[in-house]
Design a protein around this motif. Structure first.
Motif, PDB file in Angstrom:
ATOM      1  N   PHE A   1     -10.723 -10.868 -13.192  1.00  0.00           N
ATOM      2  CA  PHE A   1     -10.294 -11.359 -14.563  1.00  0.00           C
ATOM      3  C   PHE A   1     -10.206 -10.239 -15.534  1.00  0.00           C
ATOM      4  CE2 PHE A   1     -13.591 -14.109 -12.362  1.00  0.00           C
ATOM      5  CZ  PHE A   1     -12.888 -15.287 -12.306  1.00  0.00           C
ATOM      6  N   ASP A   2      -9.499 -10.776 -16.596  1.00  0.00           N
ATOM      7  CA  ASP A   2      -9.246  -9.933 -17.482  1.00  0.00           C
ATOM      8  C   ASP A   2     -10.591  -9.870 -18.595  1.00  0.00           C
ATOM      9  OD1 ASP A   2      -7.902  -8.455 -19.745  1.00  0.00           O
ATOM     10  OD2 ASP A   2      -6.653 -10.003 -20.599  1.00  0.00           O
ATOM     11  N   ALA A   3     -11.157  -8.910 -18.352  1.00  0.00           N
ATOM     12  CA  ALA A   3     -12.668  -8.491 -18.733  1.00  0.00           C
ATOM     13  C   ALA A   3     -12.756  -8.005 -19.971  1.00  0.00           C
ATOM     14  CB  ALA A   3     -13.195  -7.769 -17.649  1.00  0.00           C
ATOM     15  N   TYR A   4     -13.568  -8.389 -20.897  1.00  0.00           N
ATOM     16  CA  TYR A   4     -13.623  -7.828 -22.387  1.00  0.00           C
ATOM     17  C   TYR A   4     -15.329  -7.912 -22.225  1.00  0.00           C
ATOM     18  CZ  TYR A   4      -9.008  -8.608 -24.055  1.00  0.00           C
ATOM     19  OH  TYR A   4      -7.681  -8.778 -24.017  1.00  0.00           O
ATOM     20  N   GLY A   5     -15.878  -6.663 -23.120  1.00  0.00           N
ATOM     21  CA  GLY A   5     -17.044  -6.554 -23.509  1.00  0.00           C
ATOM     22  C   GLY A   5     -17.405  -6.097 -24.724  1.00  0.00           C
ATOM     23  N   LEU A   6     -18.382  -6.645 -25.227  1.00  0.00           N
ATOM     24  CA  LEU A   6     -18.953  -6.279 -26.844  1.00  0.00           C
ATOM     25  C   LEU A   6     -20.096  -5.888 -27.008  1.00  0.00           C
ATOM     26  CD1 LEU A   6     -17.722  -6.505 -30.052  1.00  0.00           C
ATOM     27  CD2 LEU A   6     -19.202  -8.782 -29.873  1.00  0.00           C
TER      28      LEU A   6
END
Length: 227
Positions: A65-70
Motif C-alpha cells: 500500500f501507499d503508506a503514510y504515518g503521522l
C-alpha cells in the motif's frame, strides 16, 4: 501528552512498543484490500494516526500500500524510519497533531488508529473524527482499536479531565504510566463517529486478562466509512 511518549521513545527505543502489527488491524485491511493485486494496492493510500515506532506501518508498506504515518513525537518517527528500513520498505512520515491533520480533503482510502486516540480527551476525539471524515475519500474506511470502559482501570479513583479521560492509569493496573488515557463505551464511540458524519459504524469488543489479580482490559474495535 507528547512529552510522555517522546520520553518513552528516548528511554527505551524499540523496546518501548510492540514490534508486530495489531491482529484486528490485519483483519480489517484483509477484508477490504488484500484481494487487490499488487499493482492496484500501490494506488491505495493508507494513513496511520500515531504511528509511533512503526509496528503497524511496516506491514502496511510491505503489503504494497501507499503508506503514510503521522506522529507528534520526533523520536517515535525516527524509530519508525529505522523499522521501515529494517524491513526494506518505505512510507511517508509526518510530524503533526491528529486533531488537525496536515493533508488535503479526500486524500486517503483508509485511516487507522491503534491505541493512539485513547490518549486524547473526549473533545479531542470529536476533532480527530471530524478530520478523519474530511481526509477520507468517499467510500473510504476508518479503523480504531481503543480502550473500553470494561477495563478495570476505568473504575480507579484518580483525577479525570472529563467523564472518560483519566489523568493517568495508576500503578497496579495494566497500561499504567502512559499519561492521560480515555476509556470509551461502545455506544459512546459509535455516537462520536456518527456525529462526525461517518457511516456503516460497527463496534466489537476484545477482552483480555492480565496477571494474578485478573485485571481486565477491554478494547473496542470500531470500523466505519465515509459515505
Amino acid at each position: 501528552m507528547a512529552n510522555v511518549f517522546e520520553n518513552l521513545y528516548q528511554a527505551k527505543g524499540l523496546q518501548s512498543q510492540r514490534r508486530y502489527p495489531n491482529d484486528a488491524l490485519i483483519g480489517f485491511l484483509a477484508g477490504r484490500f488484500f484481494r487487490l493485486p499488487a499493482a492496484e494496492r500501490s494506488q491505495v493510500k493508507v494513513l496511520e494516526l500515531g504511528c509511533g515506532s512503526g509496528a503497524n506501518l511496516w506491514m502496511v508498506a510491505r503489503e504494497g500500500f501507499d503508506a503514510y504515518g503521522l506522529d507528534y513525537a520526533p523520536s517515535g518517527l525516527a524509530l519508525c524510519r529505522q523499522v521501515l528500513d529494517d524491513w526494506g520498505v518505505s512510507a511517508r512520515l509526518d510530524q503533526g497533531d491528529m486533531t488537525a491533520l496536515p493533508y488535503e480533503n479526500a486524500s486517503f482510502d483508509a485511516i487507522f488508529d491503534v491505541v493512539s486516540m485513547q490518549h486524547l480527551t473526549l473533545a479531542q476525539h470529536a476533532q480527530v473524527l471530524a478530520e478523519v471524515k474530511r481526509c477520507l475519500k468517499p467510500g473510504g474506511h476508518f479503523f480504531s482499536y481503543h480502550l473500553g470502559q470494561g477495563s478495570s482501570a476505568f473504575a480507579a479513583e484518580v483525577p479525570r479531565l472529563d467523564g472518560v479521560t483519566l489523568t493517568e492509569v495508576p500503578a497496579g493496573y495494566p497500561l499504567a504510566s502512559n499519561g492521560q488515557t480515555a476509556f470509551l463505551s461502545a455506544d459512546g464511540y459509535a455516537l462520536l463517529a456518527a456525529q462526525a458524519g461517518l457511516v456503516d459504524i460497527a463496534v466489537d469488543k476484545v477482552v483480555r486478562s492480565y496477571g494474578q489479580q485478573a485485571q481486565q482490559v477491554e478494547y473496542l474495535v470500531l470500523t466505519a466509512s465515509k459515505g
